[in-house]
Enzyme design. Structure first.
Site, PDB file in Angstrom:
ATOM      1  N   LYS A 109       2.427  -3.329   7.224  1.00  0.00           N
ATOM      2  CA  LYS A 109       2.512  -3.777   5.778  1.00  0.00           C
ATOM      3  C   LYS A 109       4.040  -3.239   5.297  1.00  0.00           C
ATOM      4  O   LYS A 109       4.660  -3.862   4.579  1.00  0.00           O
ATOM      5  CB  LYS A 109       1.770  -2.574   5.148  1.00  0.00           C
ATOM      6  CG  LYS A 109       0.318  -3.093   5.165  1.00  0.00           C
ATOM      7  CD  LYS A 109      -0.265  -4.406   4.672  1.00  0.00           C
ATOM      8  CE  LYS A 109      -0.211  -4.413   3.132  1.00  0.00           C
ATOM      9  NZ  LYS A 109      -0.660  -5.673   2.510  1.00  0.00           N
TER      10      LYS A 109
ATOM     11  N   TYR B  88      -1.548  -0.367  11.328  1.00  0.00           N
ATOM     12  CA  TYR B  88      -1.763  -1.231   9.716  1.00  0.00           C
ATOM     13  C   TYR B  88      -0.535  -0.798   8.935  1.00  0.00           C
ATOM     14  O   TYR B  88       0.026  -1.509   8.348  1.00  0.00           O
ATOM     15  CB  TYR B  88      -2.952  -0.759   9.309  1.00  0.00           C
ATOM     16  CG  TYR B  88      -3.134  -0.890   7.660  1.00  0.00           C
ATOM     17  CD1 TYR B  88      -3.409  -2.377   7.313  1.00  0.00           C
ATOM     18  CD2 TYR B  88      -3.108  -0.020   6.854  1.00  0.00           C
ATOM     19  CE1 TYR B  88      -3.181  -2.473   5.744  1.00  0.00           C
ATOM     20  CE2 TYR B  88      -3.304  -0.259   5.337  1.00  0.00           C
ATOM     21  CZ  TYR B  88      -3.370  -1.427   4.779  1.00  0.00           C
ATOM     22  OH  TYR B  88      -3.299  -1.676   3.674  1.00  0.00           O
TER      23      TYR B  88
ATOM     24  N   THR C  31       0.837  -1.138  -0.085  1.00  0.00           N
ATOM     25  CA  THR C  31       0.179   0.058   0.040  1.00  0.00           C
ATOM     26  C   THR C  31       0.945   1.272   0.090  1.00  0.00           C
ATOM     27  O   THR C  31       2.035   1.376   0.487  1.00  0.00           O
ATOM     28  CB  THR C  31      -0.922  -0.026   1.453  1.00  0.00           C
ATOM     29  OG1 THR C  31      -1.533   1.317   1.478  1.00  0.00           O
ATOM     30  CG2 THR C  31      -0.004  -0.442   2.628  1.00  0.00           C
TER      31      THR C  31
HETATM   32  P1  NAD Z   1     -10.114  -6.942   2.469  1.00  0.00           P
HETATM   33  O1  NAD Z   1      -9.948  -6.798   3.862  1.00  0.00           O
HETATM   34  O2  NAD Z   1     -11.167  -6.595   1.918  1.00  0.00           O
HETATM   35  O3  NAD Z   1      -9.613  -8.389   2.442  1.00  0.00           O
HETATM   36  C1  NAD Z   1      -8.594  -9.133   2.905  1.00  0.00           C
HETATM   37  C2  NAD Z   1      -9.006 -10.621   2.648  1.00  0.00           C
HETATM   38  O4  NAD Z   1      -7.897 -11.311   3.384  1.00  0.00           O
HETATM   39  C3  NAD Z   1     -10.418 -11.247   3.416  1.00  0.00           C
HETATM   40  O5  NAD Z   1     -10.851 -12.058   2.504  1.00  0.00           O
HETATM   41  C4  NAD Z   1      -9.936 -12.072   4.572  1.00  0.00           C
HETATM   42  O6  NAD Z   1     -10.621 -12.947   4.959  1.00  0.00           O
HETATM   43  C5  NAD Z   1      -8.428 -12.618   4.289  1.00  0.00           C
HETATM   44  N1  NAD Z   1      -7.577 -12.655   5.383  1.00  0.00           N
HETATM   45  C6  NAD Z   1      -7.112 -11.866   6.523  1.00  0.00           C
HETATM   46  N2  NAD Z   1      -6.425 -12.370   7.335  1.00  0.00           N
HETATM   47  C7  NAD Z   1      -6.196 -13.918   6.894  1.00  0.00           C
HETATM   48  C8  NAD Z   1      -5.275 -14.839   7.157  1.00  0.00           C
HETATM   49  N3  NAD Z   1      -4.657 -14.797   8.440  1.00  0.00           N
HETATM   50  N4  NAD Z   1      -5.379 -16.012   6.184  1.00  0.00           N
HETATM   51  C9  NAD Z   1      -6.003 -15.959   5.152  1.00  0.00           C
HETATM   52  N5  NAD Z   1      -6.737 -15.041   4.627  1.00  0.00           N
HETATM   53  C10 NAD Z   1      -6.834 -13.788   5.688  1.00  0.00           C
HETATM   54  O7  NAD Z   1      -8.653  -6.161   1.911  1.00  0.00           O
HETATM   55  P2  NAD Z   1      -8.654  -5.548   0.512  1.00  0.00           P
HETATM   56  O8  NAD Z   1      -8.841  -4.021   0.285  1.00  0.00           O
HETATM   57  O9  NAD Z   1      -9.021  -6.433  -0.446  1.00  0.00           O
HETATM   58  O10 NAD Z   1      -6.901  -5.480   0.516  1.00  0.00           O
HETATM   59  C11 NAD Z   1      -6.118  -6.485  -0.035  1.00  0.00           C
HETATM   60  C12 NAD Z   1      -4.804  -6.238   0.150  1.00  0.00           C
HETATM   61  O11 NAD Z   1      -4.399  -5.004  -0.723  1.00  0.00           O
HETATM   62  C13 NAD Z   1      -4.196  -5.920   1.514  1.00  0.00           C
HETATM   63  O12 NAD Z   1      -2.794  -6.469   1.470  1.00  0.00           O
HETATM   64  C14 NAD Z   1      -4.109  -4.416   1.593  1.00  0.00           C
HETATM   65  O13 NAD Z   1      -3.065  -4.012   2.428  1.00  0.00           O
HETATM   66  C15 NAD Z   1      -3.626  -4.004   0.219  1.00  0.00           C
HETATM   67  N6  NAD Z   1      -4.440  -2.793  -0.283  1.00  0.00           N
HETATM   68  C16 NAD Z   1      -5.630  -2.439  -0.407  1.00  0.00           C
HETATM   69  C17 NAD Z   1      -5.983  -1.075  -0.523  1.00  0.00           C
HETATM   70  C18 NAD Z   1      -7.421  -0.612  -0.642  1.00  0.00           C
HETATM   71  O14 NAD Z   1      -7.570   0.458  -0.819  1.00  0.00           O
HETATM   72  N7  NAD Z   1      -8.233  -1.439  -0.069  1.00  0.00           N
HETATM   73  C19 NAD Z   1      -5.014  -0.267  -1.057  1.00  0.00           C
HETATM   74  C20 NAD Z   1      -3.841  -0.574  -1.354  1.00  0.00           C
HETATM   75  C21 NAD Z   1      -3.436  -1.749  -0.888  1.00  0.00           C
END
Ligand code: NAD
Ligand code: TYD
Length: 339
Positions: A157, A153, A125
């Site tokens: 990361k 958080y 991120t």
């Molecule tokens: P989200 O919270 O919607 O989804 C996370 C998923 O990971 C869920 O399905 C959850 O069940 C699963 N999960 C959590 N802990 C787990 C574990 N211990 N073992 C297996 N599965 C597990 O998140 P998102 O928004 O889809 O983000 C996905 C990735 O992208 C993350 O790494 C986040 O840091 C990164 N990210 C998100 C954004 C954003 O705007 N949402 C932007 C940049 C980066």
């Protein structure tokens, strides 16, 4: 090619699975997800029974389970979306963020080393760079910007990113990292700004804006993020970090007002609430490297993307209504009750 997608029952991972299905139907996809509060299997229900797709309920911290899965499936590529992803929850309970985001990533990389993969991709991120001041619109995050985190958080990361680079250098793990700005689009859990405001507005509930709503985020339509990751898997260099963002900076308050306008709801629903602790002021990505090296450019502008997103939430009430009326209500009361 077999791709292991972790966290694929979440927002971006789910969208990525659909992107890969559409653009590389010949690949097999295994989705590993422990289905935390943020994981929603109904996101994947249309493809659960398809050939070349397998869902495995597993925690990335479960070393024996992860090794067993690698032994059985021998994935060629691993894309790690699995994470605890919400800043407010990390302020309330940091520990699970360290466990999943750091130690879980380590387990996956150890499995990659043990069984061998062509690529381990870590989805990171822009929050690892901390924030930028509002009065310096000339500043952007590049891949060289020092890590400078604000929340548990983002610290978790950033720690994972450092570990990924350490595994690349020390063990030669063929790893890449992408650092993307804020995503929006279908299947986003309604605790995040855009879906929360859409759901609340549709239910004529107050729209809780933190502080004065002047914080700036750089919004990218989720499919453009998926396309960037797909390009990195195909053409990215092992050991490289790529920033992903579409130069679309907006103040929170302007987004909330736009949602009110699109839904025909009054701005009087907007309620200013106590600010988030340590609240980052501005995120802004410089995506020059991924454009120059891989030819990536975003395709969906914000005005189209937000209309598509609002339309999706209007058409998919059965996806999000059970969430906002279920266990999530307790979180909402805790987070917003006395604010
Ligand atoms: P989200 O919270 O919607 O989804 C996370 C998923 O990971 C869920 O399905 C959850 O069940 C699963 N999960 C959590 N802990 C787990 C574990 N211990 N073992 C297996 N599965 C597990 O998140 P998102 O928004 O889809 O983000 C996905 C990735 O992208 C993350 O790494 C986040 O840091 C990164 N990210 C998100 C954004 C954003 O705007 N949402 C932007 C940049 C980066
Ligand atoms: P969020 O979607 O949680 O993403 P992030 O904190 O990772 O950028 O929040 C986006 C912005 O919206 C952030 O500045 C905090 C703000 N915000 C609110 O004002 N009210 C809310 O209810 C939420 C969830 C976020």
């Amino acid at each position: 090619m077999t791709i292991l997608v972790t966290g694929g029952a979440g927002f971006i991972g789910g969208n990525f699975i659909y992107y890969e299905r559409k653009h590389h139907p010949e690949d097999s996809i295994i989705c590993l997800d422990s289905l935390t509060y943020a994981g929603n299997l109904s996101t994947l229900s249309p493809i659960l029974d398809q050939p070349n797709f397998r869902f495995v309920k597993l925690d990335i911290r479960d070393r024996a389970g992860v090794y067993q899965l690698f032994e059985a499936e021998r994935p060629d590529i691993v894309v790690n979306f699995a994470a605890e992803s919400h800043v407010d929850r990390s302020i309330e309970s940091p520990e699970i963020f360290l466990q999943t985001n750091i130690l879980g990533t380590q387990v996956l990389m150890d499995a990659c080393r043990k069984y061998g993969v062509q690529r381990f991709h870590q989805v990171s991120t822009d929050e690892v760079y901390g924030d930028l001041p509002l009065d310096r619109p000339d500043l952007f995050f590049t891949e060289e910007t020092p890590l400078h985190t604000s929340s548990p958080y983002s610290a978790s990361k950033a720690a994972a990113d450092l570990l990924v680079m350490a595994y690349h250098r020390t063990y030669g793990l063929p790893a890449t990292i992408s650092r993307c700005s804020n995503n929006y689009g279908p299947y986003q859990f309604p605790e995040k700004l855009i879906p929360l405001m859409i759901a609340n507005a549709l239910n004529d509930k107050p729209l809780p804006v933190y502080g004065q709503g002047l914080n700036v985020r750089d919004w990218l339509y989720v499919e453009d993020h998926c396309k960037a990751i797909d390009l990195i898997l195909q053409k990215g260099r092992a050991g490289a970090i790529y920033n992903i963002g579409g130069h679309n900076e907006m103040k929170n308050i302007d987004i909330v007002k736009l949602i009110c306008k699109e839904l025909g709801k009054p701005e009087s629903l907007i309620t200013y609430v106590a600010d988030r602790k340590g609240h980052d002021m501005r995120y802004a990505i410089d995506p020059a490297k991924i454009h120059r090296e891989l030819g990536w450019l975003p395709e969906t502008g914000f005005s189209d993307g937000i209309v598509k997103t609002i339309g999706w939430y209007l058409d998919h009430r059965s996806w999000w209504e059970p969430i906002v009326t279920g266990e999530y209500r307790n979180y909402y009361k805790r987070m917003y009750g006395g604010r």
